[in-house]
Design a protein around this motif. Structure first.
Motif, PDB file in Angstrom:
ATOM      1  N   ALA A 105       0.820  -1.073   0.049  1.00  0.00           N
ATOM      2  CA  ALA A 105      -0.211   0.017  -0.166  1.00  0.00           C
ATOM      3  C   ALA A 105       0.836   1.173  -0.010  1.00  0.00           C
ATOM      4  O   ALA A 105       0.643   2.217  -0.501  1.00  0.00           O
ATOM      5  CB  ALA A 105      -0.895  -0.081   1.135  1.00  0.00           C
ATOM      6  N   THR A 106       1.832   1.308   0.547  1.00  0.00           N
ATOM      7  CA  THR A 106       2.683   2.351   0.819  1.00  0.00           C
ATOM      8  C   THR A 106       3.800   2.500  -0.429  1.00  0.00           C
ATOM      9  O   THR A 106       3.880   3.622  -0.867  1.00  0.00           O
ATOM     10  CB  THR A 106       3.809   2.436   1.897  1.00  0.00           C
ATOM     11  OG1 THR A 106       4.270   1.012   1.915  1.00  0.00           O
ATOM     12  CG2 THR A 106       2.858   2.518   3.378  1.00  0.00           C
ATOM     13  N   LEU A 107       4.007   1.458  -0.930  1.00  0.00           N
ATOM     14  CA  LEU A 107       4.646   1.468  -2.378  1.00  0.00           C
ATOM     15  C   LEU A 107       3.740   2.158  -3.539  1.00  0.00           C
ATOM     16  O   LEU A 107       4.428   2.708  -4.511  1.00  0.00           O
ATOM     17  CB  LEU A 107       5.107   0.033  -2.800  1.00  0.00           C
ATOM     18  CG  LEU A 107       6.185  -0.654  -2.049  1.00  0.00           C
ATOM     19  CD1 LEU A 107       6.406  -1.879  -2.746  1.00  0.00           C
ATOM     20  CD2 LEU A 107       7.386   0.164  -2.518  1.00  0.00           C
ATOM     21  N   ALA A 108       2.598   2.063  -3.258  1.00  0.00           N
ATOM     22  CA  ALA A 108       1.453   2.523  -4.255  1.00  0.00           C
ATOM     23  C   ALA A 108       1.467   4.095  -4.365  1.00  0.00           C
ATOM     24  O   ALA A 108       0.574   4.638  -4.997  1.00  0.00           O
ATOM     25  CB  ALA A 108       0.275   2.002  -3.934  1.00  0.00           C
ATOM     26  N   THR A 109       2.143   4.781  -3.483  1.00  0.00           N
ATOM     27  CA  THR A 109       2.152   6.156  -3.172  1.00  0.00           C
ATOM     28  C   THR A 109       2.475   6.832  -4.803  1.00  0.00           C
ATOM     29  O   THR A 109       3.317   6.516  -5.198  1.00  0.00           O
ATOM     30  CB  THR A 109       3.014   6.851  -2.339  1.00  0.00           C
ATOM     31  OG1 THR A 109       2.873   6.236  -1.094  1.00  0.00           O
ATOM     32  CG2 THR A 109       3.226   8.475  -2.450  1.00  0.00           C
ATOM     33  N   GLY A 110       1.565   7.586  -5.436  1.00  0.00           N
ATOM     34  CA  GLY A 110       1.794   8.127  -6.677  1.00  0.00           C
ATOM     35  C   GLY A 110       1.300   7.361  -7.830  1.00  0.00           C
ATOM     36  O   GLY A 110       1.202   7.689  -8.887  1.00  0.00           O
ATOM     37  N   ARG A 111       0.750   6.150  -7.441  1.00  0.00           N
ATOM     38  CA  ARG A 111       0.005   5.019  -8.167  1.00  0.00           C
ATOM     39  C   ARG A 111      -1.325   4.931  -7.742  1.00  0.00           C
ATOM     40  O   ARG A 111      -1.796   5.483  -6.859  1.00  0.00           O
ATOM     41  CB  ARG A 111       1.011   3.758  -8.252  1.00  0.00           C
ATOM     42  CG  ARG A 111       2.318   3.904  -8.674  1.00  0.00           C
ATOM     43  CD  ARG A 111       3.014   2.568  -8.362  1.00  0.00           C
ATOM     44  NE  ARG A 111       4.394   2.374  -8.969  1.00  0.00           N
ATOM     45  CZ  ARG A 111       5.150   1.702  -8.724  1.00  0.00           C
ATOM     46  NH1 ARG A 111       4.678   0.347  -8.112  1.00  0.00           N
ATOM     47  NH2 ARG A 111       6.386   1.470  -9.565  1.00  0.00           N
ATOM     48  N   PRO A 112      -1.963   4.090  -8.559  1.00  0.00           N
ATOM     49  CA  PRO A 112      -3.423   3.686  -8.170  1.00  0.00           C
ATOM     50  C   PRO A 112      -3.300   3.210  -6.865  1.00  0.00           C
ATOM     51  O   PRO A 112      -2.516   2.260  -6.559  1.00  0.00           O
ATOM     52  CB  PRO A 112      -4.005   2.902  -9.245  1.00  0.00           C
ATOM     53  CG  PRO A 112      -3.220   3.034 -10.596  1.00  0.00           C
ATOM     54  CD  PRO A 112      -1.923   3.712 -10.095  1.00  0.00           C
ATOM     55  N   ALA A 113      -4.191   3.533  -5.883  1.00  0.00           N
ATOM     56  CA  ALA A 113      -4.185   3.101  -4.505  1.00  0.00           C
ATOM     57  C   ALA A 113      -4.541   1.748  -4.616  1.00  0.00           C
ATOM     58  O   ALA A 113      -5.294   1.319  -5.147  1.00  0.00           O
ATOM     59  CB  ALA A 113      -5.180   3.938  -3.780  1.00  0.00           C
ATOM     60  N   VAL A 114      -3.913   1.101  -3.518  1.00  0.00           N
ATOM     61  CA  VAL A 114      -4.358  -0.201  -3.236  1.00  0.00           C
ATOM     62  C   VAL A 114      -5.445  -0.056  -2.130  1.00  0.00           C
ATOM     63  O   VAL A 114      -5.220   0.404  -0.768  1.00  0.00           O
ATOM     64  CB  VAL A 114      -3.433  -1.217  -2.216  1.00  0.00           C
ATOM     65  CG1 VAL A 114      -3.793  -2.398  -2.020  1.00  0.00           C
ATOM     66  CG2 VAL A 114      -2.138  -1.368  -3.616  1.00  0.00           C
ATOM     67  N   ALA A 115      -6.744  -0.446  -2.725  1.00  0.00           N
ATOM     68  CA  ALA A 115      -7.872   0.228  -2.009  1.00  0.00           C
ATOM     69  C   ALA A 115      -8.717  -0.636  -0.837  1.00  0.00           C
ATOM     70  O   ALA A 115      -9.225  -0.039  -0.054  1.00  0.00           O
ATOM     71  CB  ALA A 115      -8.906   0.618  -2.856  1.00  0.00           C
ATOM     72  N   LEU A 116      -8.301  -2.119  -0.982  1.00  0.00           N
ATOM     73  CA  LEU A 116      -9.088  -2.964  -0.316  1.00  0.00           C
ATOM     74  C   LEU A 116      -8.228  -4.143   0.322  1.00  0.00           C
ATOM     75  O   LEU A 116      -7.275  -4.589  -0.363  1.00  0.00           O
ATOM     76  CB  LEU A 116      -9.933  -3.436  -1.191  1.00  0.00           C
ATOM     77  CG  LEU A 116     -10.937  -4.587  -0.567  1.00  0.00           C
ATOM     78  CD1 LEU A 116     -12.052  -3.950   0.674  1.00  0.00           C
ATOM     79  CD2 LEU A 116     -11.838  -5.311  -1.665  1.00  0.00           C
ATOM     80  N   SER A 117      -8.609  -4.667   1.586  1.00  0.00           N
ATOM     81  CA  SER A 117      -7.989  -5.792   1.917  1.00  0.00           C
ATOM     82  C   SER A 117      -9.153  -6.738   2.292  1.00  0.00           C
ATOM     83  O   SER A 117      -9.861  -6.431   2.947  1.00  0.00           O
ATOM     84  CB  SER A 117      -7.073  -5.546   3.286  1.00  0.00           C
ATOM     85  OG  SER A 117      -6.541  -6.783   3.627  1.00  0.00           O
ATOM     86  N   GLN A 118      -8.955  -7.923   1.853  1.00  0.00           N
ATOM     87  CA  GLN A 118      -9.842  -9.060   2.179  1.00  0.00           C
ATOM     88  C   GLN A 118      -9.339 -10.333   2.953  1.00  0.00           C
ATOM     89  O   GLN A 118      -8.218 -10.794   2.619  1.00  0.00           O
ATOM     90  CB  GLN A 118     -10.416  -9.456   0.729  1.00  0.00           C
ATOM     91  CG  GLN A 118     -11.782 -10.667   1.059  1.00  0.00           C
ATOM     92  CD  GLN A 118     -11.955 -11.226  -0.369  1.00  0.00           C
ATOM     93  OE1 GLN A 118     -11.404 -12.209  -0.815  1.00  0.00           O
ATOM     94  NE2 GLN A 118     -13.011 -10.864  -1.112  1.00  0.00           N
TER      95      GLN A 118
END
Length: 320
Positions: A162-175
């Motif tokens: 999730a933190t690597l995704a900064t500036g990219r589409p967000a990792v929005a969900l955890s299942q």
């Protein structure tokens, strides 16, 4: 049916998701259609599936419905990739090539050009998280997925991607799995989800079927625990601790005049951190109590009593 926002994203989903793990294997097309009709009539919208369910059969069943009487705009589809079939059985593979190939195959079976939510099905300890994230980024940027997330990830790996995704589409969900019999996510996953602004979706809120009470006295011949392909899935929750929790649930349900199924599900739905939870059933008739539970509010005293009897073991370093 109430809709809930998934974390700080713009995605809103029905707070019940219809699970399709049994579709095309234990649930035929007619019965799956009856389940979907009940679900949509109750106001539900989110279908949860995966490329690995029945080796793609569940997705193909959904695709056949979309080619018939179901409008694409009436449903939200969440599917997963990252577990592929090999001669030795299922193998976790979240490499970019494998993930994107699986997504394209899923879209073909589903008969649609996008999914609403695409998840990495399981944590891959070999493939770098940066590579897996790149696959998620490509999926969003190409329009093949509207939102992306992870499934069955430990908290540290979920936080890292999730933190690597900064500036990219967000990792929005955890299942992850979440029920009275499995509350492990309360230790680190749920606090991390909240801190990161992600949403949470639970699966198996009925403790893999054990919280329905069907296994209290014996294993029914037509149950998951008696089937060749799902017996191992249920077996971990047939121990003494699970039996004690299930009996306490039976007492609570009797006092409320509810089914055990509805009571167990209402406990999960009362948790503010849960944007949606996946309910699955072999038949439409088995699905009805879950839909009933969505309309009920569990009394606080009952919820607290169930919290106490099912409390997970927490120690260092979460609690000192």
């Amino acid at each position: 049916m109430e809709r809930r926002r998934v974390g700080r994203s713009g995605l809103e989903v029905s707070r019940l998701a219809l699970g399709t793990m049994t579709w095309s294997r234990d649930t035929n097309a007619d019965e799956a259609g009856a389940q979907l009709d009940l679900f949509l009539d109750a106001g539900g919208s989110l279908l949860d599936t995966a490329a690995s369910y029945a080796d793609g059969g569940a997705e193909a069943t959904i695709g056949a419905m979309l080619g018939g009487t179901v409008e694409r705009s009436d449903i939200q589809i969440c599917t997963k990739a990252g577990i592929r079939r090999t001669a030795r059985g299922g193998m976790i593979d979240a490499s970019r090539d494998s993930m994107l190939a699986a997504l394209d195959a899923s879209l073909g079976r589903l008969g649609t050009d996008y999914v609403d939510v695409w998840l990495v099905h399981a944590f891959d300890g070999v493939t770098p998280l940066e590579e897996t994230l790149h696959a998620l980024e490509i999926a969003v940027n190409s329009g093949r997925a509207r939102y992306v997330g992870v499934s069955n990830f430990p908290a540290w790996a979920m936080t890292r991607i999730a933190t690597l995704a900064t500036g990219r589409p967000a990792v929005a969900l955890s299942q992850c799995e979440y029920s009275l019999l499995q509350r492990g996510v309360e230790r680190e996953v749920l606090p991390a989800v909240e801190a990161l602004g992600m949403g949470f979706m639970g699966w198996s809120p009925l403790g893999r079927g054990v919280l329905t009470g069907k296994y209290l006295d014996a294993i029914p011949a037509d149950s998951r625990a008696a089937s060749d392909h799902l017996a191992g899935f249920v077996e971990p929750y047939l121990d003494d601790r699970a039996t004690a929790v299930t009996r306490a649930l039976a007492t609570a349900a009797e006092g409320l005049g509810w089914s055990m199924q509805a009571t167990a599900l209402a406990w999960v739905l009362a948790k503010e951190a849960v944007a949606s939870t996946v309910v699955g059933a072999r038949t439409a008739e088995q699905l009805k109590p879950s839909l009933y539970a969505e309309t009920q509010e569990l009394p606080a005293a009952i919820s607290e009593a169930l919290d106490e009897i099912s409390a997970p073991s927490i120690g260092y370093p979460e609690r000192r």
